[in-house]
Scaffold this motif. Structure first.
Motif, short mmCIF file in Angstrom:
data_model
loop_
_atom_site.label_atom_id
_atom_site.label_comp_id
_atom_site.label_asym_id
_atom_site.label_seq_id
_atom_site.Cartn_x
_atom_site.Cartn_y
_atom_site.Cartn_z
N THR A 68 0.82 -1.22 0.00
CA THR A 68 0.00 0.00 0.00
C THR A 68 0.85 1.27 0.00
OG1 THR A 68 -1.84 -1.12 1.10
CG2 THR A 68 -1.74 1.28 1.28
N PRO A 69 1.96 1.37 0.80
CA PRO A 69 2.75 2.60 0.76
C PRO A 69 3.59 2.76 -0.51
CG PRO A 69 3.11 1.36 2.81
CD PRO A 69 2.43 0.45 1.84
N LEU A 70 3.77 1.70 -1.31
CA LEU A 70 4.64 1.76 -2.47
C LEU A 70 3.92 2.35 -3.67
CD1 LEU A 70 6.28 -0.29 -0.68
CD2 LEU A 70 7.01 -1.34 -2.81
N ASN A 71 4.71 2.88 -4.59
CA ASN A 71 4.16 3.37 -5.85
C ASN A 71 3.74 2.19 -6.72
OD1 ASN A 71 4.76 5.97 -5.02
ND2 ASN A 71 6.78 5.94 -5.95
N GLN B 155 4.92 1.31 -9.55
CA GLN B 155 6.07 0.59 -10.11
C GLN B 155 6.56 -0.50 -9.16
OE1 GLN B 155 9.04 3.50 -11.09
NE2 GLN B 155 7.86 4.34 -12.81
N GLY B 156 6.42 -0.29 -7.87
CA GLY B 156 6.88 -1.28 -6.92
C GLY B 156 5.97 -2.48 -6.80
N HIS B 157 4.75 -2.38 -7.32
CA HIS B 157 3.81 -3.50 -7.24
C HIS B 157 4.24 -4.69 -8.10
CE1 HIS B 157 0.37 -0.57 -5.91
NE2 HIS B 157 1.38 -0.63 -5.06
N LYS B 158 5.18 -4.46 -9.02
CA LYS B 158 5.67 -5.56 -9.84
C LYS B 158 6.42 -6.60 -9.00
CE LYS B 158 6.30 -2.41 -13.74
NZ LYS B 158 7.29 -1.80 -14.68
N TRP B 159 6.87 -6.19 -7.81
CA TRP B 159 7.64 -7.08 -6.94
C TRP B 159 6.73 -7.93 -6.06
CZ3 TRP B 159 13.14 -6.48 -5.35
CH2 TRP B 159 13.87 -5.73 -6.29
N ALA B 160 5.42 -7.81 -6.20
CA ALA B 160 4.50 -8.45 -5.26
C ALA B 160 4.67 -9.96 -5.23
CB ALA B 160 3.06 -8.09 -5.61
N VAL B 161 4.70 -10.59 -6.39
CA VAL B 161 4.78 -12.05 -6.43
C VAL B 161 6.08 -12.54 -5.81
CG1 VAL B 161 4.84 -14.06 -7.95
CG2 VAL B 161 3.28 -12.18 -8.45
N ILE C 276 17.52 -0.30 -9.64
CA ILE C 276 16.27 0.29 -10.12
C ILE C 276 16.21 1.78 -9.79
CG2 ILE C 276 13.78 0.31 -9.70
CD1 ILE C 276 13.86 -2.70 -9.51
N GLY C 277 16.64 2.14 -8.56
CA GLY C 277 16.63 3.55 -8.19
C GLY C 277 17.60 4.37 -9.03
N MET C 278 18.79 3.83 -9.29
CA MET C 278 19.77 4.56 -10.10
C MET C 278 19.31 4.70 -11.55
SD MET C 278 22.25 5.59 -8.23
CE MET C 278 23.05 5.28 -6.66
N GLN D 61 10.90 0.96 -1.54
CA GLN D 61 10.09 2.19 -1.52
C GLN D 61 10.95 3.44 -1.75
OE1 GLN D 61 7.87 2.56 2.07
NE2 GLN D 61 6.91 4.51 1.51
N GLU D 62 12.20 3.39 -1.29
CA GLU D 62 13.09 4.54 -1.48
C GLU D 62 13.55 4.71 -2.92
OE1 GLU D 62 16.36 4.12 1.14
OE2 GLU D 62 15.18 4.39 2.98
N ASN D 63 13.41 3.66 -3.73
CA ASN D 63 14.00 3.69 -5.07
C ASN D 63 12.96 3.58 -6.20
OD1 ASN D 63 17.10 3.49 -4.59
ND2 ASN D 63 16.22 1.97 -3.21
N VAL D 64 11.67 3.64 -5.87
CA VAL D 64 10.64 3.61 -6.92
C VAL D 64 9.78 4.87 -6.84
CG1 VAL D 64 10.57 1.11 -7.10
CG2 VAL D 64 9.07 2.27 -5.46
#
Length: 227
Positions: A60-63, A65-71, A116-118, A224-227
């Protein structure tokens, strides 16, 4: 005799073949596979409810783009929790007590979040190394400190998981040994010690679940810091 307590953390072998792979593949056989039917059994329903609640809480706090990591993150949490719990059974082996395995999980995933952040937002990612409003004389020192803290993150992930599980297993074995020694000498004290052992075992079950959750939670914070 003290050295024998650490034999439980050695990788088991059978006929010269390491059983680490078997210990890592076993948890996946315990989870039922969801079917395509509208109505499933209670175990699959409970499993789906748990995964949905966990995914909502983590992402929920992630953007978006970060939801791709869910699985991957949910699978990692279930995998770590299963191995931690199975390691509490007699005559079993806990792969997550090996620092090499935990670092093998922590370093690539942490490095993926940094890359990913870079790639997506290099300015914001590099901005984490220097807090806003820092006095000019402190800028070099803070950059060095933040860089060191950035590279310590995967080490902290792996060491935290290893140390907590190792300490709990050692404490359980020490108290169990005390129960067997005291049983013929002082039965009353042995019963009280066995009660403490039972409570400690329940605590270790909670620790096995919490440490898997903490590992994944910190990884999601890094993401979360990098998306």
């Amino acid at each position: 005799m003290a050295l024998n307590f650490f034999d439980q953390f050695m990788s088991p072998t059978f006929a010269g073949i390491p059983l680490m792979a078997l210990a890592m593949l076993l948890p996946w056989t315990l989870y039922p596979t969801p079917s395509r039917r509208w109505l499933n059994n209670r175990l699959i329903t409970l499993q789906a409810w748990f995964i949905n609640r966990f995914t909502q809480q983590i992402f929920t706090p992630l953007n978006t783009q970060g939801h791709k990591w869910a699985v991957m993150i949910v699978s990692l949490m279930l995998f770590l929790m299963s191995m931690n719990m199975l390691g509490l059974l007699p005559y079993t082996f806990t792969p997550t007590t090996q620092l090499s395995l935990n670092m093998g999980f922590a370093v690539p995933l942490w490095l993926a979040t940094v890359i990913i952040g870079m790639r997506n937002q290099p300015t914001a990612s590099l901005g984490h190394l220097l807090p806003e409003g820092t006095p000019v004389p402190l800028i070099p020192i803070l950059i060095i400190i933040e860089t060191i803290s950035l590279f310590i993150r995967p080490l902290a992930l792996g060491v935290r998981l290893t140390a907590n599980l190792t300490a709990g297993h050692l404490l359980i074995q020490l108290i169990a040994t005390a129960v067997f020694v005291l049983l013929p000498l002082m039965p009353t004290v042995a019963i009280l010690t066995a009660t403490v052992l039972f409570l400690l075992t329940l605590l270790e079950v909670a620790v096995a679940m919490i440490q898997a959750y903490v590992f994944v939670l910190l990884l999601s914070l890094y993401l979360q810091e990098n998306v």
